[in-house]
Write a protein that holds these residues in place. Structure first.
Motif, PDB file in Angstrom:
ATOM      1  N   LEU A   4      -9.984   6.041  -7.225  1.00  0.00           N
ATOM      2  CA  LEU A   4     -10.602   4.779  -7.620  1.00  0.00           C
ATOM      3  C   LEU A   4      -9.565   3.850  -8.250  1.00  0.00           C
ATOM      4  CD1 LEU A   4     -13.066   3.004  -7.814  1.00  0.00           C
ATOM      5  CD2 LEU A   4     -13.668   4.170  -9.967  1.00  0.00           C
ATOM      6  N   GLY A   5      -8.689   4.385  -9.084  1.00  0.00           N
ATOM      7  CA  GLY A   5      -7.627   3.581  -9.685  1.00  0.00           C
ATOM      8  C   GLY A   5      -6.704   2.982  -8.635  1.00  0.00           C
ATOM      9  N   PHE A   6      -6.376   3.774  -7.613  1.00  0.00           N
ATOM     10  CA  PHE A   6      -5.549   3.275  -6.503  1.00  0.00           C
ATOM     11  C   PHE A   6      -6.271   2.123  -5.807  1.00  0.00           C
ATOM     12  CE2 PHE A   6      -4.872   3.308  -1.915  1.00  0.00           C
ATOM     13  CZ  PHE A   6      -3.515   3.028  -1.845  1.00  0.00           C
ATOM     14  N   ALA A   7      -7.538   2.340  -5.453  1.00  0.00           N
ATOM     15  CA  ALA A   7      -8.307   1.323  -4.726  1.00  0.00           C
ATOM     16  C   ALA A   7      -8.476   0.045  -5.553  1.00  0.00           C
ATOM     17  CB  ALA A   7      -9.661   1.886  -4.318  1.00  0.00           C
ATOM     18  N   LEU A   8      -8.759   0.198  -6.834  1.00  0.00           N
ATOM     19  CA  LEU A   8      -8.931  -0.976  -7.695  1.00  0.00           C
ATOM     20  C   LEU A   8      -7.635  -1.765  -7.827  1.00  0.00           C
ATOM     21  CD1 LEU A   8     -11.198   0.575 -10.460  1.00  0.00           C
ATOM     22  CD2 LEU A   8     -11.826  -1.308  -8.905  1.00  0.00           C
ATOM     23  N   PHE A   9      -6.521  -1.061  -7.981  1.00  0.00           N
ATOM     24  CA  PHE A   9      -5.242  -1.763  -8.082  1.00  0.00           C
ATOM     25  C   PHE A   9      -4.953  -2.531  -6.797  1.00  0.00           C
ATOM     26  CE2 PHE A   9      -0.662  -1.910  -7.232  1.00  0.00           C
ATOM     27  CZ  PHE A   9      -0.339  -2.888  -8.169  1.00  0.00           C
ATOM     28  N   ARG A  10      -5.159  -1.895  -5.654  1.00  0.00           N
ATOM     29  CA  ARG A  10      -4.910  -2.586  -4.383  1.00  0.00           C
ATOM     30  C   ARG A  10      -5.827  -3.805  -4.259  1.00  0.00           C
ATOM     31  NH1 ARG A  10      -0.891  -3.239  -3.357  1.00  0.00           N
ATOM     32  NH2 ARG A  10      -1.309  -3.841  -1.212  1.00  0.00           N
ATOM     33  N   THR A  28       0.841  -1.207   0.000  1.00  0.00           N
ATOM     34  CA  THR A  28       0.000   0.000   0.000  1.00  0.00           C
ATOM     35  C   THR A  28       0.868   1.246   0.000  1.00  0.00           C
ATOM     36  OG1 THR A  28      -1.779  -1.172   1.117  1.00  0.00           O
ATOM     37  CG2 THR A  28      -1.800   1.239   1.255  1.00  0.00           C
ATOM     38  N   PHE A  29       1.913   1.257   0.817  1.00  0.00           N
ATOM     39  CA  PHE A  29       2.818   2.412   0.830  1.00  0.00           C
ATOM     40  C   PHE A  29       3.515   2.571  -0.518  1.00  0.00           C
ATOM     41  CE2 PHE A  29       2.348   2.282   5.438  1.00  0.00           C
ATOM     42  CZ  PHE A  29       2.323   3.627   5.743  1.00  0.00           C
ATOM     43  N   GLY A  30       3.921   1.453  -1.139  1.00  0.00           N
ATOM     44  CA  GLY A  30       4.528   1.523  -2.460  1.00  0.00           C
ATOM     45  C   GLY A  30       3.563   2.068  -3.497  1.00  0.00           C
ATOM     46  N   TRP A  81       8.681  -2.072  -6.278  1.00  0.00           N
ATOM     47  CA  TRP A  81       8.723  -1.433  -7.597  1.00  0.00           C
ATOM     48  C   TRP A  81       7.615  -1.989  -8.494  1.00  0.00           C
ATOM     49  CZ3 TRP A  81      10.111   2.923  -9.384  1.00  0.00           C
ATOM     50  CH2 TRP A  81      10.154   3.149 -10.765  1.00  0.00           C
ATOM     51  N   ASP A  82       7.247  -3.244  -8.268  1.00  0.00           N
ATOM     52  CA  ASP A  82       6.141  -3.836  -9.019  1.00  0.00           C
ATOM     53  C   ASP A  82       4.839  -3.088  -8.750  1.00  0.00           C
ATOM     54  OD1 ASP A  82       6.460  -4.913  -6.396  1.00  0.00           O
ATOM     55  OD2 ASP A  82       5.299  -6.687  -6.896  1.00  0.00           O
ATOM     56  N   GLU A  83       4.658  -2.581  -7.538  1.00  0.00           N
ATOM     57  CA  GLU A  83       3.479  -1.758  -7.240  1.00  0.00           C
ATOM     58  C   GLU A  83       3.512  -0.448  -8.020  1.00  0.00           C
ATOM     59  OE1 GLU A  83       2.591  -4.719  -4.377  1.00  0.00           O
ATOM     60  OE2 GLU A  83       4.506  -3.795  -4.706  1.00  0.00           O
ATOM     61  N   PHE A  84       4.681   0.134  -8.184  1.00  0.00           N
ATOM     62  CA  PHE A  84       4.792   1.369  -8.971  1.00  0.00           C
ATOM     63  C   PHE A  84       4.287   1.121 -10.389  1.00  0.00           C
ATOM     64  CE2 PHE A  84       7.159   2.936  -5.508  1.00  0.00           C
ATOM     65  CZ  PHE A  84       7.531   4.251  -5.709  1.00  0.00           C
ATOM     66  N   ILE A  85       4.799   0.086 -11.024  1.00  0.00           N
ATOM     67  CA  ILE A  85       4.435  -0.195 -12.415  1.00  0.00           C
ATOM     68  C   ILE A  85       2.961  -0.579 -12.519  1.00  0.00           C
ATOM     69  CG2 ILE A  85       4.905  -1.638 -14.431  1.00  0.00           C
ATOM     70  CD1 ILE A  85       7.119   0.472 -13.691  1.00  0.00           C
ATOM     71  N   GLY A  86       2.499  -1.453 -11.626  1.00  0.00           N
ATOM     72  CA  GLY A  86       1.089  -1.842 -11.636  1.00  0.00           C
ATOM     73  C   GLY A  86       0.161  -0.666 -11.401  1.00  0.00           C
ATOM     74  N   GLN A  87       0.555   0.215 -10.477  1.00  0.00           N
ATOM     75  CA  GLN A  87      -0.278   1.388 -10.182  1.00  0.00           C
ATOM     76  C   GLN A  87      -0.322   2.324 -11.384  1.00  0.00           C
ATOM     77  OE1 GLN A  87      -2.045   2.172  -6.902  1.00  0.00           O
ATOM     78  NE2 GLN A  87      -3.001   2.957  -8.736  1.00  0.00           N
ATOM     79  N   TRP A  88       0.804   2.519 -12.053  1.00  0.00           N
ATOM     80  CA  TRP A  88       0.826   3.387 -13.233  1.00  0.00           C
ATOM     81  C   TRP A  88      -0.059   2.813 -14.345  1.00  0.00           C
ATOM     82  CZ3 TRP A  88       6.838   4.305 -13.393  1.00  0.00           C
ATOM     83  CH2 TRP A  88       7.191   5.136 -12.325  1.00  0.00           C
ATOM     84  N   ILE A  89      -0.042   1.491 -14.503  1.00  0.00           N
ATOM     85  CA  ILE A  89      -0.918   0.871 -15.494  1.00  0.00           C
ATOM     86  C   ILE A  89      -2.375   1.100 -15.111  1.00  0.00           C
ATOM     87  CG2 ILE A  89      -1.685  -1.346 -16.454  1.00  0.00           C
ATOM     88  CD1 ILE A  89       1.299  -2.258 -16.176  1.00  0.00           C
ATOM     89  N   ALA A  90      -2.690   0.869 -13.842  1.00  0.00           N
ATOM     90  CA  ALA A  90      -4.066   1.043 -13.364  1.00  0.00           C
ATOM     91  C   ALA A  90      -4.567   2.459 -13.590  1.00  0.00           C
ATOM     92  CB  ALA A  90      -4.155   0.696 -11.876  1.00  0.00           C
ATOM     93  N   LEU A  91      -3.669   3.430 -13.541  1.00  0.00           N
ATOM     94  CA  LEU A  91      -4.060   4.833 -13.663  1.00  0.00           C
ATOM     95  C   LEU A  91      -4.074   5.347 -15.107  1.00  0.00           C
ATOM     96  CD1 LEU A  91      -2.269   6.330 -10.538  1.00  0.00           C
ATOM     97  CD2 LEU A  91      -4.715   5.889 -10.838  1.00  0.00           C
ATOM     98  N   LEU A  92      -3.744   4.516 -16.067  1.00  0.00           N
ATOM     99  CA  LEU A  92      -3.776   4.980 -17.463  1.00  0.00           C
ATOM    100  C   LEU A  92      -5.125   5.585 -17.858  1.00  0.00           C
ATOM    101  CD1 LEU A  92      -1.649   2.270 -19.301  1.00  0.00           C
ATOM    102  CD2 LEU A  92      -1.095   4.696 -19.015  1.00  0.00           C
ATOM    103  N   ALA A 137       3.877   5.579  -5.582  1.00  0.00           N
ATOM    104  CA  ALA A 137       3.858   5.563  -7.049  1.00  0.00           C
ATOM    105  C   ALA A 137       3.014   6.692  -7.624  1.00  0.00           C
ATOM    106  CB  ALA A 137       3.333   4.222  -7.554  1.00  0.00           C
ATOM    107  N   ILE A 138       2.061   7.179  -6.850  1.00  0.00           N
ATOM    108  CA  ILE A 138       1.193   8.251  -7.352  1.00  0.00           C
ATOM    109  C   ILE A 138       1.961   9.556  -7.508  1.00  0.00           C
ATOM    110  CG2 ILE A 138      -0.833   9.664  -6.785  1.00  0.00           C
ATOM    111  CD1 ILE A 138      -2.089   7.103  -5.621  1.00  0.00           C
ATOM    112  N   LEU A 139       2.978   9.786  -6.689  1.00  0.00           N
ATOM    113  CA  LEU A 139       3.739  11.049  -6.788  1.00  0.00           C
ATOM    114  C   LEU A 139       4.391  11.224  -8.160  1.00  0.00           C
ATOM    115  CD1 LEU A 139       5.236  11.212  -3.194  1.00  0.00           C
ATOM    116  CD2 LEU A 139       3.316  12.531  -4.130  1.00  0.00           C
TER     117      LEU A 139
END
Length: 165
Positions: free
Chosen positions: A114-120, A38-40, A91-102, A44-46
């Motif tokens: 919502l993108g953050f919550a869905l990815f988690r 979750t912290f990762g 780092w996998d959370e960074f990449i996954g989160q960026w994909i989720a936020l496309l 990743a959002i920054l």
């Protein structure tokens, strides 16, 4: 001590003294005492806030390069720690989160939440094939790929929500 859960001081120093370890632990966000994923994802959002103003092709390029570097960094870091997918490797959370936020690139601000919550959700729940990949692939690729798929699932759901709203 369970190596899967807790880092020793020596492991922490080894991670932070290596460029691969520094990246794999999400610039330190994976060293949080609890909820490292979750912290990762939050961290990743920054950088994503800067990517949000870039084109879709540039976002995809950053994600692809970040994925390749992540496979390398997580592989080295996993071997360093003696655990393939230690919870501090985010780092996998960074990449996954960026994909989720496309889908949120041109969306209202609430889409980021919502993108953050869905990815988690998908990262923790691990529906097929995410869970299967998490259990069967090892090394840096194994660390990275399940979060990529979780990010894709989250992006699809976010896109659908944005289409109907």
């Amino acid at each position: 001590m369970n190596e899967r859960k807790t880092l020793s001081d020596a492991q922490r120093r080894a991670l932070l003294s290596s460029p691969a370890g520094w990246l794999a632990c999400g610039f330190g966000s994976g060293l949080a005492p609890i909820a490292q994923g979750t912290f990762g994802s939050l961290a990743a959002i920054l950088p994503w806030l800067l990517l949000r103003h870039a084109s879709l092709p540039l976002n995809l390029l950053v994600i692809a390069v970040g994925f390749a570097i992540g496979v390398w960094a997580c592989d080295i870091s996993g071997r360093l720690l003696g655990v393939d997918d230690h919870r501090s490797l985010v780092w996998d959370e960074f990449i996954g989160q960026w994909i989720a936020l496309l889908p949120a690139l041109l969306a209202p601000w609430w889409a980021v939440f919502l993108g953050f919550a869905l990815f988690r959700l998908f990262d923790v729940w691990k529906p097929w094939p995410i869970g299967w990949l998490d259990r069967h692939l090892k090394g840096g690729l194994g660390v990275m790929i399940d979060d990529v798929i979780a990010g894709i699932f989250a992006a699809i759901v976010l896109w659908l929500v944005l289409r109907v709203s």
